[in-house]
Write a protein that holds these residues in place. Structure first.
Motif, PDB file in Angstrom:
ATOM      1  N   LEU A 162       0.765  -1.136   0.080  1.00  0.00           N
ATOM      2  CA  LEU A 162      -0.066  -0.041   0.066  1.00  0.00           C
ATOM      3  C   LEU A 162       0.675   1.149  -0.013  1.00  0.00           C
ATOM      4  O   LEU A 162       1.985   1.250   0.657  1.00  0.00           O
ATOM      5  CB  LEU A 162      -0.795  -0.006   1.193  1.00  0.00           C
ATOM      6  CG  LEU A 162      -1.829  -1.062   1.319  1.00  0.00           C
ATOM      7  CD1 LEU A 162      -2.813  -1.075   2.485  1.00  0.00           C
ATOM      8  CD2 LEU A 162      -2.835  -1.136   0.190  1.00  0.00           C
ATOM      9  N   THR A 163       0.494   2.288  -0.747  1.00  0.00           N
ATOM     10  CA  THR A 163       1.290   3.411  -0.738  1.00  0.00           C
ATOM     11  C   THR A 163       0.508   4.695  -0.002  1.00  0.00           C
ATOM     12  O   THR A 163      -0.577   4.546   0.445  1.00  0.00           O
ATOM     13  CB  THR A 163       1.682   3.648  -2.270  1.00  0.00           C
ATOM     14  OG1 THR A 163       0.322   4.009  -2.946  1.00  0.00           O
ATOM     15  CG2 THR A 163       2.079   2.878  -3.047  1.00  0.00           C
ATOM     16  N   GLY A 164       1.220   5.758  -0.288  1.00  0.00           N
ATOM     17  CA  GLY A 164       0.478   6.993   0.303  1.00  0.00           C
ATOM     18  C   GLY A 164      -0.383   7.921  -0.393  1.00  0.00           C
ATOM     19  O   GLY A 164      -1.080   7.189  -1.198  1.00  0.00           O
ATOM     20  N   ARG A 165      -0.562   9.034  -0.236  1.00  0.00           N
ATOM     21  CA  ARG A 165      -1.637   9.584  -0.848  1.00  0.00           C
ATOM     22  C   ARG A 165      -1.300   9.853  -2.496  1.00  0.00           C
ATOM     23  O   ARG A 165      -0.322  10.048  -2.918  1.00  0.00           O
ATOM     24  CB  ARG A 165      -1.319  11.406  -0.201  1.00  0.00           C
ATOM     25  CG  ARG A 165      -1.778  11.328   1.158  1.00  0.00           C
ATOM     26  CD  ARG A 165      -1.637  12.898   1.500  1.00  0.00           C
ATOM     27  NE  ARG A 165      -0.589  13.382   1.194  1.00  0.00           N
ATOM     28  CZ  ARG A 165       0.761  13.952   1.670  1.00  0.00           C
ATOM     29  NH1 ARG A 165       0.873  13.692   2.962  1.00  0.00           N
ATOM     30  NH2 ARG A 165       1.685  14.626   1.280  1.00  0.00           N
ATOM     31  N   HIS A 166      -2.350  10.327  -3.076  1.00  0.00           N
ATOM     32  CA  HIS A 166      -2.459  10.437  -4.677  1.00  0.00           C
ATOM     33  C   HIS A 166      -3.278  11.758  -4.626  1.00  0.00           C
ATOM     34  O   HIS A 166      -3.951  11.969  -3.894  1.00  0.00           O
ATOM     35  CB  HIS A 166      -3.050   9.038  -5.105  1.00  0.00           C
ATOM     36  CG  HIS A 166      -2.302   8.186  -5.067  1.00  0.00           C
ATOM     37  ND1 HIS A 166      -2.588   7.024  -3.897  1.00  0.00           N
ATOM     38  CD2 HIS A 166      -1.383   7.457  -5.787  1.00  0.00           C
ATOM     39  CE1 HIS A 166      -1.719   6.162  -4.211  1.00  0.00           C
ATOM     40  NE2 HIS A 166      -0.955   6.416  -5.087  1.00  0.00           N
ATOM     41  N   HIS A 167      -2.793  12.215  -6.090  1.00  0.00           N
ATOM     42  CA  HIS A 167      -3.560  13.468  -6.487  1.00  0.00           C
ATOM     43  C   HIS A 167      -4.449  12.974  -7.888  1.00  0.00           C
ATOM     44  O   HIS A 167      -3.669  12.507  -8.490  1.00  0.00           O
ATOM     45  CB  HIS A 167      -2.597  14.717  -6.755  1.00  0.00           C
ATOM     46  CG  HIS A 167      -3.454  15.975  -7.516  1.00  0.00           C
ATOM     47  ND1 HIS A 167      -4.340  16.527  -6.643  1.00  0.00           N
ATOM     48  CD2 HIS A 167      -3.180  16.375  -8.507  1.00  0.00           C
ATOM     49  CE1 HIS A 167      -4.722  17.523  -7.566  1.00  0.00           C
ATOM     50  NE2 HIS A 167      -4.102  17.344  -8.744  1.00  0.00           N
ATOM     51  N   LEU A 168      -5.398  13.318  -7.925  1.00  0.00           N
ATOM     52  CA  LEU A 168      -6.223  13.033  -8.989  1.00  0.00           C
ATOM     53  C   LEU A 168      -7.293  14.157  -9.340  1.00  0.00           C
ATOM     54  O   LEU A 168      -7.711  14.564  -8.542  1.00  0.00           O
ATOM     55  CB  LEU A 168      -7.271  11.823  -8.851  1.00  0.00           C
ATOM     56  CG  LEU A 168      -8.122  11.286  -9.855  1.00  0.00           C
ATOM     57  CD1 LEU A 168      -7.391  10.932 -11.003  1.00  0.00           C
ATOM     58  CD2 LEU A 168      -9.100  10.422  -9.191  1.00  0.00           C
ATOM     59  N   ALA A 169      -7.144  14.615 -10.542  1.00  0.00           N
ATOM     60  CA  ALA A 169      -7.865  15.756 -10.983  1.00  0.00           C
ATOM     61  C   ALA A 169      -8.835  15.446 -12.031  1.00  0.00           C
ATOM     62  O   ALA A 169      -8.737  14.794 -13.119  1.00  0.00           O
ATOM     63  CB  ALA A 169      -7.300  16.890 -11.573  1.00  0.00           C
ATOM     64  N   PHE A 170     -10.306  15.805 -11.934  1.00  0.00           N
ATOM     65  CA  PHE A 170     -11.179  15.554 -12.852  1.00  0.00           C
ATOM     66  C   PHE A 170     -11.517  16.766 -13.533  1.00  0.00           C
ATOM     67  O   PHE A 170     -11.628  17.817 -12.878  1.00  0.00           O
ATOM     68  CB  PHE A 170     -12.618  14.980 -12.255  1.00  0.00           C
ATOM     69  CG  PHE A 170     -12.544  13.621 -11.469  1.00  0.00           C
ATOM     70  CD1 PHE A 170     -12.447  12.698 -12.237  1.00  0.00           C
ATOM     71  CD2 PHE A 170     -12.808  13.631 -10.153  1.00  0.00           C
ATOM     72  CE1 PHE A 170     -12.375  11.458 -11.341  1.00  0.00           C
ATOM     73  CE2 PHE A 170     -12.333  12.622  -9.271  1.00  0.00           C
ATOM     74  CZ  PHE A 170     -12.408  11.478 -10.104  1.00  0.00           C
ATOM     75  N   GLN A 171     -11.883  16.704 -14.856  1.00  0.00           N
ATOM     76  CA  GLN A 171     -12.266  17.583 -15.762  1.00  0.00           C
ATOM     77  C   GLN A 171     -13.593  17.926 -15.563  1.00  0.00           C
ATOM     78  O   GLN A 171     -14.403  17.369 -15.227  1.00  0.00           O
ATOM     79  CB  GLN A 171     -12.033  17.495 -17.356  1.00  0.00           C
ATOM     80  CG  GLN A 171     -10.709  17.221 -17.789  1.00  0.00           C
ATOM     81  CD  GLN A 171     -10.550  17.067 -19.253  1.00  0.00           C
ATOM     82  OE1 GLN A 171     -11.509  17.174 -19.816  1.00  0.00           O
ATOM     83  NE2 GLN A 171      -9.595  16.211 -19.533  1.00  0.00           N
ATOM     84  N   ALA A 172     -13.922  19.573 -15.177  1.00  0.00           N
ATOM     85  CA  ALA A 172     -15.337  20.111 -15.060  1.00  0.00           C
ATOM     86  C   ALA A 172     -15.461  20.731 -16.264  1.00  0.00           C
ATOM     87  O   ALA A 172     -14.640  21.452 -16.928  1.00  0.00           O
ATOM     88  CB  ALA A 172     -15.262  20.916 -13.807  1.00  0.00           C
ATOM     89  N   ARG A 173     -16.916  20.741 -16.454  1.00  0.00           N
ATOM     90  CA  ARG A 173     -17.284  21.611 -17.805  1.00  0.00           C
ATOM     91  C   ARG A 173     -17.407  23.106 -17.699  1.00  0.00           C
ATOM     92  O   ARG A 173     -17.499  23.857 -18.872  1.00  0.00           O
ATOM     93  CB  ARG A 173     -18.653  21.030 -18.398  1.00  0.00           C
ATOM     94  CG  ARG A 173     -20.002  20.996 -17.379  1.00  0.00           C
ATOM     95  CD  ARG A 173     -21.129  20.324 -18.048  1.00  0.00           C
ATOM     96  NE  ARG A 173     -22.194  19.886 -16.836  1.00  0.00           N
ATOM     97  CZ  ARG A 173     -21.645  18.857 -16.036  1.00  0.00           C
ATOM     98  NH1 ARG A 173     -21.108  18.069 -16.356  1.00  0.00           N
ATOM     99  NH2 ARG A 173     -22.703  18.534 -15.407  1.00  0.00           N
TER     100      ARG A 173
END
Length: 142
Positions: free
Chosen positions: A67-78
């Motif tokens: 298991l690893t640490g934090r992640h960053h994930l960005a979703f596109q918004a309209r």
């Protein structure tokens, strides 16, 4: 796979997040996906997925390695209103504020909001400003 149709054409093929509490994560992501207009693609006892994001428990067959640490994930918004709605829905669904909706200095027109999901991952919705797209999406049917 519960569906025979997926959407492709963006930079990332898929991301997997391994989470401690699948039910809490499902509530959180279903709330923000609802705002962003992203349908849930499928689910099982130890996973669920939507678009290129796969979320599973540590004991899922898909969760290999340490298991690893934090992640960053960005979703596109309209648009900006969707970024605002994402932030509100995420907070109401158990997320924690990590940056209220607003302009960011990354480039002119960058409007984003950040929340921490139930496992502390930094989840963002971003609207990059007015732009012209060659296609709304890429549809792949098997």
């Amino acid at each position: 796979m519960e569906t025979q149709e997926i959407y492709r054409g963006r930079l990332i093929d898929h991301i997997q997040l391994v989470v401690r509490d699948l039910d809490a994560s499902r509530r959180f992501y279903e709330a923000v996906f609802g705002v962003l207009g992203i349908p849930l693609g499928g689910s099982g006892d130890d996973y669920f997925w939507a678009d290129e994001l796969f979320i599973s428990t540590p004991d899922s067959d898909a969760a290999q390695g340490q298991l690893t640490g934090r992640h960053h994930l960005a979703f596109q918004a309209r648009d900006r209103a969707t970024v605002d709605a994402f932030h509100q829905a995420a907070l109401e669904a158990g997320g924690r504020d990590n940056g209220a909706p607003g302009e960011r200095p990354y480039h002119p027109g960058y409007y984003g909001a950040f929340v921490l999901d139930p496992d502390g991952n930094n989840i963002e919705a971003v609207y990059h400003g007015a732009a012209t797209f060659s296609a709304k999406e890429i549809r792949v049917t098997f």
